[in-house]
Design a protein around this motif. Structure first.
Motif, short mmCIF file in Angstrom:
data_model
loop_
_atom_site.label_atom_id
_atom_site.label_comp_id
_atom_site.label_asym_id
_atom_site.label_seq_id
_atom_site.Cartn_x
_atom_site.Cartn_y
_atom_site.Cartn_z
N THR A 1 38.54 56.75 35.23
CA THR A 1 38.29 55.64 34.35
C THR A 1 36.91 54.96 34.89
N ARG A 2 37.03 54.38 36.10
CA ARG A 2 35.98 53.50 36.60
C ARG A 2 35.08 54.37 37.08
N THR A 3 35.07 55.29 37.75
CA THR A 3 33.96 56.20 38.30
C THR A 3 33.07 56.62 37.17
N PHE A 4 33.79 57.43 36.13
CA PHE A 4 33.11 57.84 34.99
C PHE A 4 32.28 56.90 34.32
N MET B 1 29.83 65.04 39.25
CA MET B 1 30.87 65.98 39.05
C MET B 1 32.16 65.55 40.02
N ARG B 2 33.42 65.67 39.23
CA ARG B 2 34.67 65.43 40.07
C ARG B 2 35.62 66.45 39.62
N SER B 3 36.31 66.99 40.77
CA SER B 3 37.11 68.21 40.64
C SER B 3 38.20 68.21 41.48
N GLU C 1 36.77 63.97 49.63
CA GLU C 1 35.90 62.85 49.77
C GLU C 1 35.37 62.35 48.50
N HIS C 2 35.06 61.10 48.60
CA HIS C 2 34.61 60.17 47.39
C HIS C 2 33.47 59.23 47.93
N PRO C 3 32.42 59.99 48.16
CA PRO C 3 31.38 59.18 48.78
C PRO C 3 30.65 57.81 48.05
N THR C 4 30.61 58.17 46.85
CA THR C 4 29.90 57.02 46.14
C THR C 4 31.30 55.81 45.80
N GLN C 5 32.62 56.04 46.12
CA GLN C 5 33.42 55.04 46.00
C GLN C 5 33.25 54.38 47.41
N ALA C 6 32.94 55.08 48.42
CA ALA C 6 32.78 54.24 49.99
C ALA C 6 31.30 53.49 49.67
N GLY D 1 44.41 60.00 50.25
CA GLY D 1 43.27 59.22 49.72
C GLY D 1 42.14 59.66 50.14
N ARG D 2 41.40 60.15 49.06
CA ARG D 2 40.05 60.59 49.51
C ARG D 2 39.10 59.40 49.74
N THR D 3 39.48 58.30 49.25
CA THR D 3 38.68 57.44 49.22
C THR D 3 38.41 56.50 50.61
N VAL D 4 39.74 56.60 51.18
CA VAL D 4 40.09 56.17 52.58
C VAL D 4 39.25 57.01 53.36
N THR E 1 45.96 51.00 48.82
CA THR E 1 45.84 52.23 47.87
C THR E 1 47.29 52.53 47.37
N ARG E 2 47.24 53.37 46.33
CA ARG E 2 48.38 53.71 45.62
C ARG E 2 49.05 54.83 46.40
N ILE E 3 50.32 55.13 46.01
CA ILE E 3 50.87 56.19 46.40
C ILE E 3 50.68 57.32 45.39
N GLN E 4 49.84 58.44 45.78
CA GLN E 4 49.49 59.35 44.72
C GLN E 4 50.52 60.50 44.45
N LYS E 5 51.49 59.94 43.77
CA LYS E 5 52.81 60.67 43.64
C LYS E 5 52.49 62.02 42.60
N HIS F 1 40.73 47.52 46.90
CA HIS F 1 41.71 48.60 46.20
C HIS F 1 40.73 49.59 45.60
N PRO F 2 40.74 50.88 45.58
CA PRO F 2 39.71 51.70 44.87
C PRO F 2 40.15 51.61 43.27
N PHE F 3 41.36 51.38 43.01
CA PHE F 3 41.90 51.29 41.65
C PHE F 3 42.02 52.85 41.29
N PRO F 4 42.83 53.31 40.30
CA PRO F 4 43.87 52.29 39.53
C PRO F 4 45.04 51.87 40.61
N ARG F 5 45.54 50.78 40.26
CA ARG F 5 46.66 50.34 40.91
C ARG F 5 48.00 50.86 40.02
C1 NCD Z 1 40.34 56.80 43.17
C2 NCD Z 1 40.20 58.43 43.18
O1 NCD Z 1 40.08 58.86 42.36
O2 NCD Z 1 39.99 59.08 44.34
N1 NCD Z 1 40.05 56.27 42.10
C3 NCD Z 1 38.65 55.86 41.90
O3 NCD Z 1 37.77 56.89 41.78
N2 NCD Z 1 38.28 54.54 41.86
C4 NCD Z 1 41.62 56.51 43.88
C5 NCD Z 1 42.76 57.10 43.15
O4 NCD Z 1 43.33 57.82 42.28
O5 NCD Z 1 44.09 56.56 43.68
#
Ligand code: NCD
Length: 422
Positions: free
Chosen positions: A97-100, A147-149, A184-189, A242-245, A312-316, A353-357
């Motif tokens: 959602t947010r990144t896009f 791109m996201r994959s 990795e999620h460099p632009t979130q960082a 968590g790739r953002t971490v 961060t959320r637990i990525q279940k 928090h990178p969100f989504p929570r």
């Molecule tokens: C994160 C992701 O996709 O890595 N969200 C984001 O891009 N803001 C974190 C997540 O999905 O929990």
């Protein structure tokens, strides 16, 4: 192709293509970094390790200027003409959602036209086209691929594909990694760092030449300094997936005297992964791994020591079905924030928090949203400004932004003043 999981049968062309890049992928990051530049300027954005403090400061400064210019009609008109001859493909085959949206908004600020593929079942990949052919096709029509994959190394491989195309005299465009598997999620960082840069300037619209917010904070925390150095950063929750971490922790190692504390269950899926632990240790970063905010380091509970907290959320959705029973036995309640925990945090310490929570898990309950330390909504908005700054840098129009800003604001180049622009 609708599934991104590797098959058990003979390798597909997609898998063979990835193997083709394996040798290059397995090199240390520092060897790869020059390949993601062109004429000394950023071209592909694949890892957070590509950025140093000077680049982060420069990007933050450009983001601040875009933010201020966007408040005025003349500023908006200037920005939207900068890259109106460029087109971007947003190739997002994993939910976002947010990144896009923030990439799309960043493109719109600079006049870049966007197109998207989000569902590979609507593309020729269902007819057997490889991802690499798809990417090469995108590069025929567009000037940039974001791109996201689910595949950790796809964006990196695509950057090599583009470099190879350029060497053989073919058309080639920049690749931006908007999230690659669990890696990795460099632009979130970048947006996380930008949020910390702004927060740790400690300015306030009510600051006067006599007393500032920083002076007040210093009377409470005499050791406090401005900026990202000399700080204790806490990361809580699903650290392993968590790739953002991973991206943010790597970027923070660029700053002096930082301590990283990872607050996660002692579980092989959720705790810090060995490769990141090793990388941080090799860089000599001070770090601790604890299982609870209440654990003590040097006799003080972690929650009271933090200068910033990254939840961060637990990525279940990534749970292995075989692990469900084991997961159900873990006490995950310790990885949720509460008002009473927040009341024990330093009065300035931002909560990110990178969100989504996850509303069902509740790692950050909504009653915390009104706390001045809750930074996550502003953090998400910062994503739009820093991504616009990144796009301007990749296409080399960042100096024009600085010049126009100085013309409009009479040479003011003071990030403290700009910090107050929302
Ligand atoms: C994160 C992701 O996709 O890595 N969200 C984001 O891009 N803001 C974190 C997540 O999905 O929990």
């Amino acid at each position: 192709m609708s599934s991104e999981s590797p098959s058990d049968q003979s390798p597909t062309q997609d898998e063979l293509d990835l193997l083709h890049y394996e040798l290059r992928i397995n090199r240390p990051v520092r060897m790869k970094i020059p390949e993601f530049l062109r004429d000394e300027r950023l071209r592909h954005v694949i890892f957070s390790g590509q950025f140093n403090v000077d680049m982060l400061e420069e990007l933050g400064g450009i983001a601040d200027k875009i933010r201020v210019l966007s408040k005025m009609r003349e500023g908006q008109d200037f920005l939207i003409k900068l890259l109106h001859h460029k087109r971007a493909m947003l190739y997002f085959t994993q939910p976002s959602t947010r990144t896009f949206l923030s990439f799309m908004s960043a493109c719109q600020i600079l006049g870049i036209t966007c197109n998207e593929v989000r569902d590979p079942t609507t593309s020729s990949e269902t007819k057997g086209e490889t991802r690499f052919d798809s990417i090469r096709m995108f590069s025929s029509y567009f000037d940039l691929i974001i791109m996201r994959s689910k595949l950790a190394r796809l964006a990196e491989s695509c950057a090599y594909l583009m470099n190879d195309l350029s060497e053989t005299g073919n058309r080639s465009v920049p690749i931006i990694n908007a999230g690659s598997g669990a890696d990795e999620h460099p632009t979130q960082a970048l947006l996380d760092i930008y949020t910390l840069q702004r927060t740790f300037q400690f300015t306030d619209p009510k600051d006067s030449p006599i007393t500032t917010r920083f002076d007040e904070l210093r009377s409470e925390y005499p050791e406090l300094t401005r900026g990202l150095s000399n700080k204790v950063y806490g990361f809580c929750g699903d650290i392993g997936r968590g790739r953002t971490v991973r991206s943010l922790a790597s970027l923070l190692t660029n700053y002096e005297n930082v301590t990283l504390i990872f607050i996660a269950p002692n579980d092989p899926t959720l705790a810090l992964k060995d490769d990141l632990r090793q990388r941080l240790a090799d860089q000599g970063v001070r770090m601790h791994e604890v299982e609870s905010f209440e654990d003590q380091i040097d006799g003080i509970p972690v929650i009271e020591q933090l200068d910033a907290l990254y939840m961060t959320r637990i990525q279940k959705e990534h749970n292995d079905p075989n692990d469900e029973k084991h997961f159900a036995e873990l006490d995950l309640s310790r990885y949720k924030l509460s008002q009473s925990l927040v009341s024990r945090m330093k009065t300035f310490a931002p909560i990110l928090h990178p969100f989504p929570r996850d509303q069902h898990f509740g790692e950050i309950p909504p009653e915390i949203d009104d706390d001045p330390r809750a930074m996550y909504f502003r953090q998400a908005r910062n994503g739009m400004w820093i991504r616009a700054a990144l796009l301007a840098t990749i296409f080399g129009v960042h100096h024009q932004i600085t010049s126009f800003f100085h013309e409009e604001y009479g040479g003011v180049n003071d990030r403290v003043r700009m910090t107050n622009a929302k």
